[in-house]
Design a protein around this motif. Sequence first.
Motif: not given
Lengths: 167, 167
Positions: A17, A58, A61-62, A96, A65, A21, A93
Amino acid sequence: MSISMYSASVPVAIRLLNNLSAILGKAAAHCEARKIDETALLNSRIFPDMFPLSRQVQIAGDMIKGGVSRLAGAEIPRFEDNEASFAELQARIAKTVDYLSTFKPEQVDGSEDKDIEITRSSGTVKYKGQAYLTEQVLPNFFFHVTTAYNLLRHGGVEIGKRDYLGN
Amino acid sequence: MSISMYSASVPVAIRLLNNLSAILGKAAAHCEARKIDETALLNSRIFPDMFPLSRQVQIAGDMIKGGVSRLAGAEIPRFEDNEASFAELQARIAKTVDYLSTFKPEQVDGSEDKDIEITRSSGTVKYKGQAYLTEQVLPNFFFHVTTAYNLLRHGGVEIGKRDYLGN
Protein backbone atom coordinates in the motif's frame (compact mmCIF):
# COMPACT_ATOMS: atom_id res chain seq x y z
CA MET A 1 10.91 -16.44 13.18
CA SER A 2 8.07 -18.46 11.63
CA ILE A 3 5.70 -17.24 8.98
CA SER A 4 2.27 -16.62 10.51
CA MET A 5 -1.16 -15.43 9.50
CA TYR A 6 -0.17 -11.95 10.68
CA SER A 7 3.26 -11.82 9.02
CA ALA A 8 1.79 -13.16 5.76
CA SER A 9 -0.80 -10.41 5.64
CA VAL A 10 -0.46 -7.16 7.60
CA PRO A 11 3.19 -6.15 6.96
CA VAL A 12 3.03 -7.45 3.37
CA ALA A 13 -0.03 -5.33 2.63
CA ILE A 14 1.27 -2.24 4.40
CA ARG A 15 4.41 -2.43 2.29
CA LEU A 16 2.48 -2.73 -0.97
CA LEU A 17 0.00 0.00 0.00
CA ASN A 18 2.87 2.37 0.74
CA ASN A 19 4.40 1.46 -2.63
CA LEU A 20 1.06 2.14 -4.31
CA SER A 21 0.81 5.49 -2.55
CA ALA A 22 4.25 6.49 -3.85
CA ILE A 23 3.17 5.41 -7.35
CA LEU A 24 0.07 7.61 -7.08
CA GLY A 25 2.34 10.48 -6.05
CA LYS A 26 4.35 9.97 -9.24
CA ALA A 27 1.10 9.93 -11.23
CA ALA A 28 0.04 13.23 -9.67
CA ALA A 29 3.44 14.78 -10.51
CA HIS A 30 3.16 13.41 -14.06
CA CYS A 31 -0.23 15.08 -14.51
CA GLU A 32 0.96 18.32 -12.96
CA ALA A 33 4.05 18.51 -15.22
CA ARG A 34 2.12 17.74 -18.40
CA LYS A 35 -1.07 19.69 -17.65
CA ILE A 36 -3.07 16.47 -17.74
CA ASP A 37 -6.43 16.43 -15.95
CA GLU A 38 -6.06 13.80 -13.21
CA THR A 39 -9.57 12.58 -13.79
CA ALA A 40 -8.56 11.28 -17.22
CA LEU A 41 -6.32 8.77 -15.47
CA LEU A 42 -8.55 8.24 -12.42
CA ASN A 43 -11.44 7.23 -14.69
CA SER A 44 -9.36 5.03 -17.01
CA ARG A 45 -10.30 1.37 -17.35
CA ILE A 46 -8.67 -1.75 -18.80
CA PHE A 47 -12.03 -2.54 -20.45
CA PRO A 48 -15.34 -0.65 -20.30
CA ASP A 49 -16.96 -3.08 -17.84
CA MET A 50 -14.02 -3.10 -15.43
CA PHE A 51 -13.69 -0.66 -12.53
CA PRO A 52 -11.81 2.58 -13.11
CA LEU A 53 -8.44 3.30 -11.55
CA SER A 54 -9.81 5.16 -8.52
CA ARG A 55 -12.05 2.21 -7.65
CA GLN A 56 -9.18 -0.25 -8.11
CA VAL A 57 -7.25 1.65 -5.43
CA GLN A 58 -10.24 1.73 -3.09
CA ILE A 59 -10.91 -1.99 -3.52
CA ALA A 60 -7.26 -2.95 -2.98
CA GLY A 61 -7.39 -1.33 0.45
CA ASP A 62 -10.85 -2.65 1.24
CA MET A 63 -9.83 -6.24 0.45
CA ILE A 64 -7.05 -6.25 3.00
CA LYS A 65 -8.96 -4.11 5.52
CA GLY A 66 -11.88 -6.54 5.42
CA GLY A 67 -9.65 -9.59 5.30
CA VAL A 68 -7.55 -8.76 8.34
CA SER A 69 -10.60 -7.56 10.28
CA ARG A 70 -12.44 -10.83 9.67
CA LEU A 71 -9.42 -12.93 10.62
CA ALA A 72 -9.08 -10.92 13.83
CA GLY A 73 -12.82 -10.88 14.54
CA ALA A 74 -12.88 -7.08 14.44
CA GLU A 75 -15.63 -4.91 13.02
CA ILE A 76 -14.75 -3.67 9.53
CA PRO A 77 -14.57 0.12 9.34
CA ARG A 78 -16.44 1.52 6.34
CA PHE A 79 -14.82 4.26 4.30
CA GLU A 80 -16.81 6.45 1.94
CA ASP A 81 -15.81 5.98 -1.67
CA ASN A 82 -15.54 9.63 -2.56
CA GLU A 83 -11.89 10.18 -3.50
CA ALA A 84 -11.55 12.39 -6.58
CA SER A 85 -7.80 13.01 -6.84
CA PHE A 86 -4.51 11.19 -6.44
CA ALA A 87 -3.91 13.07 -3.19
CA GLU A 88 -7.26 11.93 -1.82
CA LEU A 89 -6.53 8.33 -2.80
CA GLN A 90 -3.19 8.64 -1.00
CA ALA A 91 -5.04 9.85 2.10
CA ARG A 92 -7.39 6.87 1.81
CA ILE A 93 -4.39 4.54 1.64
CA ALA A 94 -2.81 6.24 4.66
CA LYS A 95 -6.04 5.75 6.60
CA THR A 96 -6.03 2.06 5.65
CA VAL A 97 -2.36 1.66 6.63
CA ASP A 98 -3.09 3.36 9.98
CA TYR A 99 -5.95 0.96 10.58
CA LEU A 100 -3.88 -2.11 9.67
CA SER A 101 -1.11 -0.85 11.95
CA THR A 102 -3.41 -1.08 14.97
CA PHE A 103 -3.42 -4.90 14.75
CA LYS A 104 -1.03 -6.83 16.93
CA PRO A 105 0.27 -10.21 15.70
CA GLU A 106 -1.64 -12.11 18.39
CA GLN A 107 -4.95 -10.74 17.07
CA VAL A 108 -4.44 -12.40 13.67
CA ASP A 109 -2.13 -15.33 14.40
CA GLY A 110 -3.78 -18.68 14.94
CA SER A 111 -6.73 -17.83 12.67
CA GLU A 112 -5.89 -20.61 10.16
CA ASP A 113 -8.95 -22.69 10.99
CA LYS A 114 -11.28 -19.85 11.88
CA ASP A 115 -14.67 -20.01 10.14
CA ILE A 116 -15.17 -17.04 7.85
CA GLU A 117 -18.49 -16.36 6.18
CA ILE A 118 -18.78 -13.91 3.32
CA THR A 119 -22.22 -12.87 2.12
CA ARG A 120 -22.34 -11.88 -1.51
CA SER A 121 -25.28 -11.23 -3.82
CA SER A 122 -24.84 -14.82 -5.06
CA GLY A 123 -25.12 -16.26 -1.54
CA THR A 124 -23.00 -17.02 1.49
CA VAL A 125 -19.56 -18.57 1.05
CA LYS A 126 -17.69 -20.24 3.90
CA TYR A 127 -13.94 -20.44 4.25
CA LYS A 128 -11.37 -21.50 6.78
CA GLY A 129 -9.08 -18.61 7.73
CA GLN A 130 -5.99 -19.76 5.89
CA ALA A 131 -7.80 -20.49 2.61
CA TYR A 132 -9.61 -17.18 2.97
CA LEU A 133 -6.29 -15.33 3.27
CA THR A 134 -4.30 -17.19 0.61
CA GLU A 135 -7.03 -17.88 -1.97
CA GLN A 136 -9.19 -14.79 -1.61
CA VAL A 137 -7.75 -11.84 0.28
CA LEU A 138 -4.16 -11.81 -1.03
CA PRO A 139 -4.95 -12.70 -4.69
CA ASN A 140 -7.64 -10.00 -4.70
CA PHE A 141 -5.38 -7.47 -3.02
CA PHE A 142 -2.50 -8.01 -5.45
CA PHE A 143 -4.94 -8.04 -8.36
CA HIS A 144 -6.24 -4.56 -7.64
CA VAL A 145 -2.83 -3.05 -6.83
CA THR A 146 -1.44 -4.48 -10.08
CA THR A 147 -4.43 -3.29 -12.10
CA ALA A 148 -3.99 0.24 -10.73
CA TYR A 149 -0.31 0.04 -11.69
CA ASN A 150 -1.17 -1.24 -15.19
CA LEU A 151 -3.66 1.58 -15.76
CA LEU A 152 -1.04 4.17 -14.86
CA ARG A 153 1.56 2.48 -17.05
CA HIS A 154 -0.97 2.38 -19.88
CA GLY A 155 -1.56 6.08 -19.32
CA GLY A 156 2.13 6.85 -19.76
CA VAL A 157 3.18 7.45 -16.15
CA GLU A 158 6.87 6.65 -15.81
CA ILE A 159 6.93 3.97 -13.17
CA GLY A 160 8.50 0.54 -13.13
CA LYS A 161 8.32 -2.81 -11.37
CA ARG A 162 10.65 -1.51 -8.69
CA ASP A 163 8.03 1.05 -7.70
CA TYR A 164 5.52 -1.77 -7.31
CA LEU A 165 7.89 -3.97 -5.32
CA GLY A 166 9.34 -1.07 -3.35
CA ASN A 167 12.98 -1.90 -3.88
CA MET B 1 -3.01 -26.63 10.68
CA SER B 2 -0.56 -23.73 10.72
CA ILE B 3 0.36 -21.57 7.77
CA SER B 4 3.88 -22.41 6.62
CA MET B 5 6.38 -21.39 3.95
CA TYR B 6 5.14 -24.32 1.85
CA SER B 7 1.41 -23.74 2.34
CA ALA B 8 1.84 -20.02 1.64
CA SER B 9 3.54 -20.71 -1.69
CA VAL B 10 3.23 -24.05 -3.51
CA PRO B 11 -0.52 -24.80 -3.27
CA VAL B 12 -1.39 -21.10 -3.67
CA ALA B 13 0.64 -20.86 -6.87
CA ILE B 14 -0.57 -24.17 -8.29
CA ARG B 15 -4.14 -22.98 -7.83
CA LEU B 16 -3.51 -19.66 -9.58
CA LEU B 17 -1.52 -21.28 -12.39
CA ASN B 18 -4.36 -23.70 -13.06
CA ASN B 19 -6.78 -20.76 -13.08
CA LEU B 20 -4.51 -18.94 -15.53
CA SER B 21 -4.38 -22.03 -17.74
CA ALA B 22 -8.18 -22.18 -17.85
CA ILE B 23 -8.24 -18.47 -18.73
CA LEU B 24 -5.82 -19.11 -21.61
CA GLY B 25 -8.13 -21.88 -22.78
CA LYS B 26 -10.99 -19.38 -22.89
CA ALA B 27 -8.78 -16.99 -24.83
CA ALA B 28 -7.98 -19.70 -27.38
CA ALA B 29 -11.68 -20.50 -27.78
CA HIS B 30 -12.43 -16.78 -28.14
CA CYS B 31 -9.88 -16.47 -30.96
CA GLU B 32 -11.13 -19.64 -32.64
CA ALA B 33 -14.77 -18.51 -32.57
CA ARG B 34 -14.02 -15.04 -33.90
CA LYS B 35 -11.28 -15.92 -36.40
CA ILE B 36 -8.80 -13.83 -34.44
CA ASP B 37 -5.11 -14.56 -34.92
CA GLU B 38 -3.87 -15.67 -31.47
CA THR B 39 -0.61 -13.80 -31.96
CA ALA B 40 -2.51 -10.50 -31.88
CA LEU B 41 -3.35 -11.22 -28.24
CA LEU B 42 -0.10 -13.03 -27.40
CA ASN B 43 1.90 -9.99 -28.51
CA SER B 44 -0.35 -7.42 -26.83
CA ARG B 45 1.18 -5.11 -24.23
CA ILE B 46 -0.14 -2.69 -21.60
CA PHE B 47 2.47 -0.18 -22.80
CA PRO B 48 5.11 -0.53 -25.53
CA ASP B 49 8.02 -1.03 -23.11
CA MET B 50 6.24 -3.70 -21.05
CA PHE B 51 6.46 -7.41 -21.81
CA PRO B 52 3.83 -8.94 -24.10
CA LEU B 53 1.19 -11.35 -22.86
CA SER B 54 3.13 -14.52 -23.71
CA ARG B 55 6.12 -13.31 -21.69
CA GLN B 56 3.88 -12.33 -18.76
CA VAL B 57 2.70 -15.94 -18.58
CA GLN B 58 6.25 -17.30 -18.81
CA ILE B 59 7.51 -14.95 -16.10
CA ALA B 60 4.62 -15.72 -13.75
CA GLY B 61 5.63 -19.38 -13.79
CA ASP B 62 9.34 -18.64 -13.61
CA MET B 63 8.91 -16.42 -10.55
CA ILE B 64 7.32 -19.17 -8.50
CA LYS B 65 9.51 -21.94 -9.99
CA GLY B 66 12.65 -20.01 -9.05
CA GLY B 67 11.24 -18.89 -5.73
CA VAL B 68 10.26 -22.31 -4.44
CA SER B 69 13.48 -23.87 -5.78
CA ARG B 70 15.63 -21.35 -3.94
CA LEU B 71 13.70 -21.76 -0.70
CA ALA B 72 14.12 -25.55 -0.97
CA GLY B 73 17.75 -25.33 -2.09
CA ALA B 74 16.96 -27.11 -5.36
CA GLU B 75 18.47 -26.38 -8.74
CA ILE B 76 16.12 -24.26 -10.86
CA PRO B 77 15.05 -26.00 -14.07
CA ARG B 78 15.34 -23.77 -17.12
CA PHE B 79 12.53 -23.76 -19.65
CA GLU B 80 13.01 -22.42 -23.17
CA ASP B 81 10.87 -19.36 -23.84
CA ASN B 82 9.51 -20.49 -27.18
CA GLU B 83 5.74 -20.76 -26.69
CA ALA B 84 3.83 -19.34 -29.65
CA SER B 85 0.20 -20.24 -28.92
CA PHE B 86 -2.23 -20.42 -26.02
CA ALA B 87 -2.00 -24.21 -26.09
CA GLU B 88 1.79 -24.06 -25.80
CA LEU B 89 1.55 -21.63 -22.90
CA GLN B 90 -0.89 -24.01 -21.22
CA ALA B 91 1.65 -26.81 -21.68
CA ARG B 92 4.32 -24.58 -20.15
CA ILE B 93 2.07 -23.94 -17.16
CA ALA B 94 1.35 -27.67 -16.81
CA LYS B 95 5.10 -28.35 -16.78
CA THR B 96 5.55 -25.73 -14.06
CA VAL B 97 2.68 -27.16 -12.00
CA ASP B 98 4.17 -30.66 -12.36
CA TYR B 99 7.50 -29.35 -11.14
CA LEU B 100 5.97 -27.52 -8.17
CA SER B 101 4.02 -30.66 -7.30
CA THR B 102 7.25 -32.59 -6.73
CA PHE B 103 8.02 -30.52 -3.62
CA LYS B 104 7.08 -31.91 -0.24
CA PRO B 105 6.18 -29.49 2.57
CA GLU B 106 9.31 -30.41 4.55
CA GLN B 107 11.54 -29.23 1.68
CA VAL B 108 10.18 -25.68 1.88
CA ASP B 109 9.00 -25.35 5.48
CA GLY B 110 11.43 -23.79 7.92
CA SER B 111 13.08 -21.65 5.22
CA GLU B 112 12.01 -18.36 6.85
CA ASP B 113 15.55 -17.36 7.83
CA LYS B 114 17.37 -19.00 4.95
CA ASP B 115 19.83 -16.70 3.16
CA ILE B 116 18.79 -16.15 -0.44
CA GLU B 117 21.05 -14.33 -2.88
CA ILE B 118 19.72 -13.09 -6.20
CA THR B 119 22.16 -11.84 -8.80
CA ARG B 120 20.75 -9.25 -11.15
CA SER B 121 22.41 -6.98 -13.67
CA SER B 122 22.36 -4.27 -10.99
CA GLY B 123 24.20 -6.45 -8.47
CA THR B 124 23.55 -9.09 -5.84
CA VAL B 125 20.63 -8.71 -3.48
CA LYS B 126 20.34 -10.68 -0.24
CA TYR B 127 17.11 -11.69 1.44
CA LYS B 128 15.94 -13.88 4.26
CA GLY B 129 13.59 -16.61 3.03
CA GLN B 130 10.38 -15.16 4.39
CA ALA B 131 10.98 -11.64 3.05
CA TYR B 132 12.03 -13.18 -0.26
CA LEU B 133 8.73 -15.08 -0.48
CA THR B 134 6.36 -12.36 0.74
CA GLU B 135 8.05 -9.25 -0.69
CA GLN B 136 9.46 -10.61 -3.95
CA VAL B 137 8.19 -13.97 -5.14
CA LEU B 138 4.47 -13.67 -4.39
CA PRO B 139 4.04 -9.99 -5.38
CA ASN B 140 5.88 -10.71 -8.65
CA PHE B 141 3.90 -13.87 -9.28
CA PHE B 142 0.52 -12.20 -8.75
CA PHE B 143 1.67 -9.20 -10.77
CA HIS B 144 2.35 -11.24 -13.89
CA VAL B 145 -0.78 -13.41 -13.59
CA THR B 146 -2.90 -10.28 -13.19
CA THR B 147 -1.19 -8.50 -16.08
CA ALA B 148 -1.86 -11.49 -18.34
CA TYR B 149 -5.51 -11.39 -17.22
CA ASN B 150 -5.72 -7.63 -17.85
CA LEU B 151 -4.28 -8.00 -21.35
CA LEU B 152 -6.90 -10.62 -22.22
CA ARG B 153 -9.69 -8.49 -20.72
CA HIS B 154 -8.40 -5.51 -22.69
CA GLY B 155 -8.47 -7.70 -25.80
CA GLY B 156 -12.13 -8.51 -25.27
CA VAL B 157 -11.91 -12.07 -23.94
CA GLU B 158 -14.96 -12.77 -21.80
CA ILE B 159 -13.45 -13.68 -18.46
CA GLY B 160 -14.12 -12.37 -14.99
CA LYS B 161 -12.58 -12.14 -11.55
CA ARG B 162 -13.99 -15.56 -10.72
CA ASP B 163 -11.81 -17.08 -13.43
CA TYR B 164 -8.79 -15.47 -11.84
CA LEU B 165 -9.73 -16.56 -8.32
CA GLY B 166 -10.96 -19.97 -9.43
CA ASN B 167 -14.26 -19.94 -7.63
